[in-house]
Design a protein around this motif. Structure first.
Motif, PDB file in Angstrom:
ATOM      1  N   HIS A 166       0.830  -1.210   0.000  1.00 17.78           N
ATOM      2  CA  HIS A 166       0.000   0.000   0.000  1.00 17.78           C
ATOM      3  C   HIS A 166       0.863   1.259   0.000  1.00 17.78           C
ATOM      4  O   HIS A 166       0.546   2.238  -0.676  1.00 17.78           O
ATOM      5  N   ARG A 198      -0.657   5.439  -6.347  1.00 17.68           N
ATOM      6  CA  ARG A 198      -2.103   5.267  -6.541  1.00 17.68           C
ATOM      7  C   ARG A 198      -2.471   4.885  -7.972  1.00 17.68           C
ATOM      8  O   ARG A 198      -3.287   4.010  -8.189  1.00 17.68           O
ATOM      9  N   GLY A 199      -1.897   5.515  -8.972  1.00 15.25           N
ATOM     10  CA  GLY A 199      -2.245   5.219 -10.358  1.00 15.25           C
ATOM     11  C   GLY A 199      -1.886   3.798 -10.732  1.00 15.25           C
ATOM     12  O   GLY A 199      -2.662   3.089 -11.377  1.00 15.25           O
ATOM     13  N   GLU A 234      -1.526   1.339  -8.635  1.00 12.76           N
ATOM     14  CA  GLU A 234      -2.381   0.461  -7.838  1.00 12.76           C
ATOM     15  C   GLU A 234      -3.718   0.242  -8.544  1.00 12.76           C
ATOM     16  O   GLU A 234      -4.220  -0.871  -8.616  1.00 12.76           O
ATOM     17  N   ARG A 235      -4.285   1.297  -9.075  1.00  8.20           N
ATOM     18  CA  ARG A 235      -5.572   1.188  -9.774  1.00  8.20           C
ATOM     19  C   ARG A 235      -5.420   0.338 -11.035  1.00  8.20           C
ATOM     20  O   ARG A 235      -6.273  -0.491 -11.330  1.00  8.20           O
ATOM     21  N   GLU A 236      -4.346   0.537 -11.782  1.00  8.76           N
ATOM     22  CA  GLU A 236      -4.106  -0.261 -12.985  1.00  8.76           C
ATOM     23  C   GLU A 236      -3.928  -1.729 -12.627  1.00  8.76           C
ATOM     24  O   GLU A 236      -4.467  -2.609 -13.302  1.00  8.76           O
ATOM     25  N   TYR A 265      -5.137  -3.290 -10.058  1.00  9.21           N
ATOM     26  CA  TYR A 265      -6.449  -3.802  -9.666  1.00  9.21           C
ATOM     27  C   TYR A 265      -7.283  -4.142 -10.898  1.00  9.21           C
ATOM     28  O   TYR A 265      -7.909  -5.203 -10.951  1.00  9.21           O
ATOM     29  N   ASP A 266      -7.274  -3.269 -11.880  1.00  8.93           N
ATOM     30  CA  ASP A 266      -8.032  -3.522 -13.108  1.00  8.93           C
ATOM     31  C   ASP A 266      -7.512  -4.752 -13.843  1.00  8.93           C
ATOM     32  O   ASP A 266      -8.295  -5.560 -14.355  1.00  8.93           O
ATOM     33  N   GLU A 315      -8.637  -7.840 -11.898  1.00  8.14           N
ATOM     34  CA  GLU A 315     -10.069  -8.067 -12.122  1.00  8.14           C
ATOM     35  C   GLU A 315     -10.318  -8.669 -13.502  1.00  8.14           C
ATOM     36  O   GLU A 315     -11.119  -9.587 -13.648  1.00  8.14           O
TER      37      GLU A 315
END
Length: 66
Positions: free
Chosen positions: A42, A47-48, A50-52, A54-55, A58
């Protein structure tokens, strides 16, 4: 003067707060090593990214379900 430690404990308090968010009542049985890795990731991943990530995860899970 140059190598002095900061006189604040804000960073340590932030880590304890984050660890408290990770280890909730439903996650009380997490292995301490897992908690350490989650807190590290974490803090280490921007942040950017991390979001990528996660996508991507998924999308990979959706492909496995098909």
């Amino acid at each position: 003067r140059y190598l002095a430690m900061p006189a604040t404990s804000a960073s340590v308090e932030r880590l304890f707060s984050l660890a408290g968010q990770v280890v909730t009542a439903k996650r009380a049985r997490l292995d301490p090593t897992t908690v350490t890795l989650l807190v590290f990731l974490h803090e280490a991943i921007p942040r950017g990214v991390e979001r990528e990530a996660y996508d991507i995860i998924e999308a990979a899970l959706a492909i496995e379900d098909d």
